[in-house]
Design an enzyme around this catalytic site. Structure first.
Site, PDB file in Angstrom:
ATOM      1  N   TYR A 107       3.846  -2.956   2.957  1.00 29.97           N
ATOM      2  CA  TYR A 107       3.275  -2.342   3.607  1.00 29.97           C
ATOM      3  C   TYR A 107       2.919  -3.242   4.937  1.00 29.97           C
ATOM      4  CZ  TYR A 107      -0.151   0.795   6.380  1.00 29.97           C
ATOM      5  OH  TYR A 107      -0.777   1.066   6.768  1.00 29.97           O
ATOM      6  N   GLY A 135       0.896  -1.122  -0.107  1.00 32.32           N
ATOM      7  CA  GLY A 135      -0.081  -0.001   0.644  1.00 32.32           C
ATOM      8  C   GLY A 135       0.265   1.308   0.208  1.00 32.32           C
ATOM      9  N   LYS A 187      -6.963 -10.795 -18.997  1.00 35.14           N
ATOM     10  CA  LYS A 187      -7.293 -10.562 -20.327  1.00 35.14           C
ATOM     11  C   LYS A 187      -7.859 -12.828 -20.394  1.00 35.14           C
ATOM     12  CE  LYS A 187      -8.984  -9.435 -24.269  1.00 35.14           C
ATOM     13  NZ  LYS A 187     -10.092  -7.798 -24.343  1.00 35.14           N
ATOM     14  N   HIS A 234       8.000  -7.777  -2.845  1.00 32.26           N
ATOM     15  CA  HIS A 234       7.059  -8.155  -3.809  1.00 32.26           C
ATOM     16  C   HIS A 234       7.637  -9.831  -4.360  1.00 32.26           C
ATOM     17  CE1 HIS A 234       5.132  -4.988  -3.021  1.00 32.26           C
ATOM     18  NE2 HIS A 234       6.093  -4.091  -3.488  1.00 32.26           N
ATOM     19  N   GLU A 272       5.534 -11.290  -5.419  1.00 32.71           N
ATOM     20  CA  GLU A 272       4.008 -11.651  -6.475  1.00 32.71           C
ATOM     21  C   GLU A 272       4.057 -10.900  -7.885  1.00 32.71           C
ATOM     22  OE1 GLU A 272       4.485  -8.877  -4.036  1.00 32.71           O
ATOM     23  OE2 GLU A 272       3.199  -7.393  -4.811  1.00 32.71           O
TER      24      GLU A 272
END
Ligand code: XMP
Length: 516
Positions: free
Chosen positions: A82, A54, A366, A168, A170
């Site tokens: 965060y 965040g 998508k 991160h 991800e």
């Protein structure tokens, strides 16, 4: 079905985290941190919770906080960025700005033994983006990773199964990010990998069947993959109570209107109301050059057309749209910047008298939407169609839009797509595999040419073909010269008014896929 809760604290990456988890065949649900408390989490039966990143500092006024009871449920938690700091803060640790300065980008990571890092080498590369960091570990936690500037790049309370990572996992730049997420969901949370897209369809249909019972729903059908998949999904849930309004704004590609009507209305039996509104749109667009104005006008006119149709249809309760995740991000989510006003996001329910908005694909990327479409039995050629923007050819005719320019573009675009499909298929390549989107753009630059012995003076046409997985970033496609040559030669020979063809070799960023 085992599921993971992605508790969103306002980061950009909540969907990406959910997607990574779903890619492991475990269902992930995203909830804003304020939308669910400890009781709700316990009742929903999540096997694990991931706190997202965040933009805030945990000490900032109004910074998002988590109910400490969530950490006492006995459900494993992984805090990211965060979320990692928030976990430390809530458990009694201390956060402060990093002394060595912020860390951004690829960073060397050194780890210790921990269930979270199973099969991760001691040294690897992670992706960082932070200013604050955990200075003082909370009681019961140990640091399990460090970087040059960050002594607590990850922490663990193994007994309570609470983990935090400053980096991160991800994003693909974190070399072992997928492995770390896998370790969390399988080793630590004990999830079974048994979720498939069918479950998404089944649960979405069941949910809307219950939620929308007795309601009449209006859907904005563009004929693209997203709105078509949304329509078929909702049709399964509520059948004839779904009214698909297909606005032919006169900005569609060659033969597109009829194709959409025949395929979805005819073969799939959807309740389609086609509105031929070309004159309305072109009148309002007369003399307009500025891209955002064009988008705004088209968005507004759509609403008017819907209002008019709604009046004819009688009471309509809800508006459905084929919004997908990248649309949400690009139209500005929370603090993210607005890049373009995608007309299919936001605004509508406030202006129209609908109870609310239904967006069944809002959380999907998508490729996931296409997968859902195929599972729903939508013809492959439609599901595998390249995307087409809501404002249509209006954002591909640069400068003022006229019927004559649209006609030039429609013909040129059809030739380019035909040549590209033909050329790639002939070479044994699936066109959509090698370029996710390919189209022509009519620039407002006129240039001189020569034909026979005469001077010509006509428009410059740009060809654009991009490779991308999710449309958030894209690379220009390295098309074989033969295809470009055939397309250029046919366009300049067959279409009077185009003297020159150029190929766009810009990636996104810095450019966007569409020119406007
Ligand atoms: P950009 O140009 O933003 O395009 O890089 C990313 C993808 O989004 C499509 N696009 C739109 N789709 N409504 C849509 O439904 C819109 O207003 C819109 N504008 C762009 C674009 O074709 C590409 O696939």
């Amino acid at each position: 079905m085992d599921k993971i809760l992605v508790l969103d604290f306002g980061g950009q990456y909540d969907q990406l985290i959910a997607r990574r988890v779903r890619a492991e065949h475990v269902y992930a649900e995203i909830k804003p941190y304020s939308a669910i408390g400890a009781e709700g989490i316990a009742a929903a039966g999540y096997k694990g919770i991931i706190f997202t990143g965040g933009p805030n500092s945990v000490y900032a006024d109004g910074a998002p906080r988590v109910d400490p009871a969530v950490l006492k449920l006995g459900i494993p938690v992984l805090g990211i960025c965060y979320g990692h700091q928030l976990l430390a803060f809530t458990e009694g640790g201390n956060i402060a700005p990093a002394e060595g300065g912020s860390e951004y980008g690829k960073t060397e990571l050194y780890i210790d033994d921990c269930a979270l890092f199973r099969d991760v080498p001691q040294e690897s590369v992670c992706w960082m983006s932070h200013t604050d960091q955990v200075k003082l570990l909370p009681p019961g936690f140990r640091a399990i990773a460090r970087t040059k500037n960050c002594a607590c790049a990850a922490m663990a309370n193994d007994v309570r199964r609470l983990y935090g990572v400053q980096f991160h996992p991800e994003v693909t730049h974190t070399e072992y990010g997928t492995q770390i997420l896998r370790n969390f969901i399988f080793e630590i949370c004990g999830c079974r990998a048994d979720w498939v897209m069918d479950d998404f369809i089944e649960s979405t249909v069941a949910r809307y069947r219950a939620e929308l019972a007795g309601k009449k729903v209006l859907l904005a059908l563009s004929g693209g993959v997203d709105s078509s998949v949304a329509a078929v999904l909702l049709h399964r849930a509520i059948g004839g109570d779904l009214y698909c309004v297909f606005v032919d704004h006169g900005l569609l590609r060659k033969n597109e209107g009829d194709y959409v009507e025949q395929t979805l209305g005819g073969k799939l039996g959807l309740n389609i109301i086609r509105v031929n509104a070309k004159d309305r749109f072109l009148t309002r667009l007369k003399g307009v050059n500025e891209p955002e104005r064009k988008r705004k006008i088209i968005g507004e006119e759509f609403i008017r057309v819907f209002e008019d149709e709604a009046k004819k249809l009688g009471r309509l309760d809800l508006l459905a749209q084929g919004t997908i995740y990248p649309d949400v991000i690009e139209s500005g989510k929370g603090d993210s910047a607005v890049i373009k006003s995608h007309h299919n996001v936001g605004g509508l329910p406030q202006i129209m008298a609908f109870e609310g908005i239904v967006e069944p694909l809002r959380e999907l990327f998508k490729d996931e939407v296409r997968e859902v479409g195929e599972k729903l039995g939508i013809p492959r050629e439609l599901v595998r169609r390249q995307p087409f923007p809501g404002p249509g050819l209006a954002v591909r005719v640069i400068g003022e839009i006229t019927e004559a320019k649209l006609e030039l573009l429609r013909e040129a675009d059809a030739i380019f797509r035909e040549e590209l499909d033909f050329g790639l298929l002939n070479a044994g390549t699936d066109p959509l595999q090698s370029c996710a989107q390919y189209f022509a753009v009519l620039t407002d630059t006129k240039t001189v040419g020569v034909m026979g012995d005469a001077r010509t003076y006509g428009y410059t046409l740009a060809l654009r073909a991009v490779k991308t997985d999710d449309f958030m970033t894209a690379e220009w496609a390295r098309l074989p010269y033969e295809i470009l040559e055939r397309a250029s030669s046919r366009i300049t020979n067959e279409i009077k008014g185009i003297t020159r063809v150029v190929y766009d070799i810009t990636s996104k960023p810095p450019a966007t896929v569409e020119w406007e």
